[in-house]
Design a protein around this motif. Structure first.
Motif, PDB file in Angstrom:
ATOM      1  N   LEU A  99       1.826  37.003 -28.345  1.00 12.35           N
ATOM      2  CA  LEU A  99       0.852  36.849 -27.267  1.00 12.35           C
ATOM      3  C   LEU A  99       0.741  38.130 -26.446  1.00 12.35           C
ATOM      4  CD1 LEU A  99      -1.076  34.941 -25.767  1.00 12.35           C
ATOM      5  CD2 LEU A  99       0.881  34.176 -24.397  1.00 12.35           C
ATOM      6  N   GLU A 100       1.878  38.733 -26.109  1.00  8.82           N
ATOM      7  CA  GLU A 100       1.865  39.996 -25.363  1.00  8.82           C
ATOM      8  C   GLU A 100       1.213  41.097 -26.187  1.00  8.82           C
ATOM      9  OE1 GLU A 100       2.473  42.727 -22.286  1.00  8.82           O
ATOM     10  OE2 GLU A 100       2.701  40.545 -22.265  1.00  8.82           O
ATOM     11  N   TYR A 101       1.468  41.097 -27.482  1.00  6.13           N
ATOM     12  CA  TYR A 101       0.873  42.078 -28.395  1.00  6.13           C
ATOM     13  C   TYR A 101      -0.650  41.949 -28.374  1.00  6.13           C
ATOM     14  CZ  TYR A 101      -0.635  43.998 -32.919  1.00  6.13           C
ATOM     15  OH  TYR A 101      -1.303  44.678 -33.916  1.00  6.13           O
ATOM     16  N   ILE A 102      -1.154  40.727 -28.410  1.00  5.36           N
ATOM     17  CA  ILE A 102      -2.603  40.511 -28.401  1.00  5.36           C
ATOM     18  C   ILE A 102      -3.222  41.020 -27.103  1.00  5.36           C
ATOM     19  CG2 ILE A 102      -4.367  38.700 -28.243  1.00  5.36           C
ATOM     20  CD1 ILE A 102      -2.804  37.182 -30.398  1.00  5.36           C
ATOM     21  N   LYS A 103      -2.575  40.754 -25.979  1.00 11.33           N
ATOM     22  CA  LYS A 103      -3.074  41.283 -24.698  1.00 11.33           C
ATOM     23  C   LYS A 103      -3.123  42.807 -24.735  1.00 11.33           C
ATOM     24  CE  LYS A 103      -1.693  41.857 -19.862  1.00 11.33           C
ATOM     25  NZ  LYS A 103      -3.064  41.949 -19.300  1.00 11.33           N
ATOM     26  N   HIS A 104      -2.075  43.410 -25.289  1.00  8.82           N
ATOM     27  CA  HIS A 104      -2.004  44.870 -25.378  1.00  8.82           C
ATOM     28  C   HIS A 104      -3.137  45.422 -26.242  1.00  8.82           C
ATOM     29  CE1 HIS A 104      -0.391  48.910 -25.762  1.00  8.82           C
ATOM     30  NE2 HIS A 104      -0.334  48.761 -27.073  1.00  8.82           N
ATOM     31  N   MET A 105      -3.348  44.828 -27.412  1.00 11.94           N
ATOM     32  CA  MET A 105      -4.376  45.327 -28.312  1.00 11.94           C
ATOM     33  C   MET A 105      -5.775  45.071 -27.749  1.00 11.94           C
ATOM     34  SD  MET A 105      -2.505  46.821 -30.423  1.00 11.94           S
ATOM     35  CE  MET A 105      -3.826  47.469 -31.448  1.00 11.94           C
ATOM     36  N   ALA A 106      -5.939  44.011 -26.970  1.00 14.08           N
ATOM     37  CA  ALA A 106      -7.231  43.767 -26.312  1.00 14.08           C
ATOM     38  C   ALA A 106      -7.529  44.870 -25.309  1.00 14.08           C
ATOM     39  CB  ALA A 106      -7.217  42.408 -25.615  1.00 14.08           C
ATOM     40  N   SER A 107      -6.498  45.337 -24.602  1.00 16.48           N
ATOM     41  CA  SER A 107      -6.697  46.427 -23.635  1.00 16.48           C
ATOM     42  C   SER A 107      -7.049  47.727 -24.356  1.00 16.48           C
ATOM     43  CB  SER A 107      -5.449  46.609 -22.772  1.00 16.48           C
ATOM     44  OG  SER A 107      -4.378  47.146 -23.516  1.00 16.48           O
ATOM     45  N   VAL A 108      -6.451  47.944 -25.522  1.00 20.50           N
ATOM     46  CA  VAL A 108      -6.813  49.111 -26.343  1.00 20.50           C
ATOM     47  C   VAL A 108      -8.283  49.017 -26.743  1.00 20.50           C
ATOM     48  CG1 VAL A 108      -6.412  50.311 -28.532  1.00 20.50           C
ATOM     49  CG2 VAL A 108      -4.474  49.438 -27.223  1.00 20.50           C
ATOM     50  N   GLY A 109      -8.707  47.814 -27.145  1.00 22.57           N
ATOM     51  CA  GLY A 109     -10.095  47.609 -27.530  1.00 22.57           C
ATOM     52  C   GLY A 109     -11.061  47.876 -26.388  1.00 22.57           C
ATOM     53  N   MET A 110     -10.715  47.449 -25.177  1.00 23.64           N
ATOM     54  CA  MET A 110     -11.604  47.665 -24.031  1.00 23.64           C
ATOM     55  C   MET A 110     -11.857  49.149 -23.799  1.00 23.64           C
ATOM     56  SD  MET A 110     -10.655  44.744 -21.199  1.00 23.64           S
ATOM     57  CE  MET A 110      -8.942  45.170 -21.031  1.00 23.64           C
ATOM     58  N   MET A 111     -10.796  49.950 -23.897  1.00 26.82           N
ATOM     59  CA  MET A 111     -10.944  51.388 -23.687  1.00 26.82           C
ATOM     60  C   MET A 111     -11.694  52.048 -24.837  1.00 26.82           C
ATOM     61  SD  MET A 111      -7.386  52.520 -21.845  1.00 26.82           S
ATOM     62  CE  MET A 111      -6.288  51.331 -22.575  1.00 26.82           C
ATOM     63  N   THR A 112     -11.371  51.648 -26.061  1.00 23.86           N
ATOM     64  CA  THR A 112     -11.994  52.249 -27.235  1.00 23.86           C
ATOM     65  C   THR A 112     -13.484  51.937 -27.304  1.00 23.86           C
ATOM     66  OG1 THR A 112      -9.911  52.054 -28.464  1.00 23.86           O
ATOM     67  CG2 THR A 112     -11.919  52.387 -29.751  1.00 23.86           C
ATOM     68  N   TYR A 113     -13.840  50.667 -27.107  1.00 26.86           N
ATOM     69  CA  TYR A 113     -15.231  50.259 -27.269  1.00 26.86           C
ATOM     70  C   TYR A 113     -16.116  50.718 -26.119  1.00 26.86           C
ATOM     71  CZ  TYR A 113     -13.304  47.339 -30.974  1.00 26.86           C
ATOM     72  OH  TYR A 113     -12.663  46.890 -32.101  1.00 26.86           O
ATOM     73  N   SER A 114     -15.564  50.845 -24.919  1.00 33.01           N
ATOM     74  CA  SER A 114     -16.373  51.364 -23.809  1.00 33.01           C
ATOM     75  C   SER A 114     -16.770  52.812 -24.083  1.00 33.01           C
ATOM     76  CB  SER A 114     -15.611  51.250 -22.489  1.00 33.01           C
ATOM     77  OG  SER A 114     -14.432  52.025 -22.508  1.00 33.01           O
ATOM     78  N   SER A 115     -15.848  53.576 -24.655  1.00 34.00           N
ATOM     79  CA  SER A 115     -16.151  54.965 -25.010  1.00 34.00           C
ATOM     80  C   SER A 115     -17.175  55.030 -26.139  1.00 34.00           C
ATOM     81  CB  SER A 115     -14.857  55.672 -25.432  1.00 34.00           C
ATOM     82  OG  SER A 115     -15.116  56.984 -25.884  1.00 34.00           O
TER      83      SER A 115
END
Length: 338
Positions: A99-115
């Motif tokens: 669950l913590e891993y999924i939250k972490h990877m979601a935050s990576v996605g937010m930064m990557t996709y906004s760029s």
């Protein structure tokens, strides 16, 4: 009113559009493998539901890019397939870590996709990255909510609110190694704590990978990564402890004793390099907002160490024939020679 450029779907993709779609396919095909395994092992119903939500997102995003590439007659990357995952392998990580891993990877996605969204102009490509960004936000919100409900959300330290406005009086505000050091700022605490969280997640994940890696050179590389993460956690933790500030918890105890590999060595090595790339970006962001010289020096030194580690990982990927070549510009020199 929409800009005309946003309505053009028949123009060629730009370099950022093609490259970001290619990278998104790679990362989501990897996520598809990891999340299928997580879903097969999760016992907690709420956590399993969140994992399945993340899995649907990864599958949808991969399929959309595959269909777009096929329509544009662009070579579809191989990425990661059924051969890179064994959902029947024994449990390697706890539900809480998943669950913590999924939250972490979601935050990576937010930064990557906004760029990626910022630099894209084609309507269909923008729509993909817009949906990717929204899905990442939804996934981060959902995973955070479950973490909060279960009482395992990693809470950052608190700070006493200022009672009056003040100004920095002299250059000693920047001191670090010599002279009297000021207390760290809230922004510096934030960066140190975030980098502790990411290193803690990375250390647990790489430890689990090292346990199950089949090739000696891959296992050796992963063990080295575990030692690097341990060292970085010690550096960041010592600064926070010296300032009487809480440190982030570790996830070491959430790795089981299994030695049966659920993932291919190729996937585990690729994922480790990806984690390092995100860590480099985090350190760069932290460095840009840090005013104390001693802390800045730590970021510069540690960033150099993980840059070399990432390069060694890519060399290992190339040696094993696992690194797919990303979209490249035309080699004019070679064309001229012909």
């Amino acid at each position: 009113m929409e800009e005309p450029a946003l309505r053009l779907a028949d123009k060629p993709m730009t370099a950022p559009e093609l490259s970001n779609l290619w990278a998104t396919f790679q990362s989501n095909s990897m996520a598809n493998c990891i999340l299928r395994y997580f879903s097969a092992k999760a016992e907690d119903e709420e956590i399993k539901s969140t994992i399945d939500f993340a899995l649907r997102i990864a599958q949808q995003q991969t399929d959309r890019i595959k269909n777009l590439f096929a329509a544009e007659e662009i070579a579809i990357p191989i990425g990661f397939t059924d051969s890179d995952v064994d959902v029947n392998a024994p449990r390697l990580l706890s539900d809480m870590f998943m669950l913590e891993y999924i939250k972490h990877m979601a935050s990576v996605g937010m930064m990557t996709y906004s760029s990626a969204l910022y630099i894209s102009s084609r309507a269909d490509v923008r729509e993909i990255f817009d949906d990717c960004l929204i899905s990442s936000i939804q996934l981060e919100r959902r995973s955070s909510q479950v973490l909060l409900e279960k009482g395992i959300f990693v809470q950052p330290p608190y700070l006493s609110p200022p009672q009056k406005v003040d100004f920095v009086k002299n250059q000693t505000f920047l001191n670090g190694w010599l002279g009297e050091r000021r207390p760290i700022t809230g922004i510096e605490i934030t960066s140190l704590f975030i980098n502790m969280i990411t290193n803690s997640i990375g250390k647990a994940l790489i430890t689990s990978f090292a346990q199950v890696a089949e090739m000696k050179d891959v296992r050796k590389y992963l063990i080295r990564g575990k030692h690097i993460a341990t060292k970085h956690l010690s550096v960041f933790g010592s600064i926070l402890t010296e300032e009487n500030t809480d440190v982030a918890p570790t996830w070491d105890s959430h790795v089981t004793d299994s030695t049966a590999p659920p993932f291919s060595d190729k996937l585990m090595l690729f994922h480790t390099i990806g984690l390092i790339a995100f860590g480099i970006a985090n350190y760069g962001t932290a460095l840009s907002s840090c005013a104390r010289r001693d802390i800045s020096s730590h970021y510069e030194r540690l960033m150099q160490e993980i840059l070399l580690y990432a390069e060694d990982g890519m060399n290992l990927m190339i040696k094993r024939g696992w690194m797919e070549e990303p979209p490249l510009t035309v080699d004019r020199g070679e064309l001229i020679k012909k």
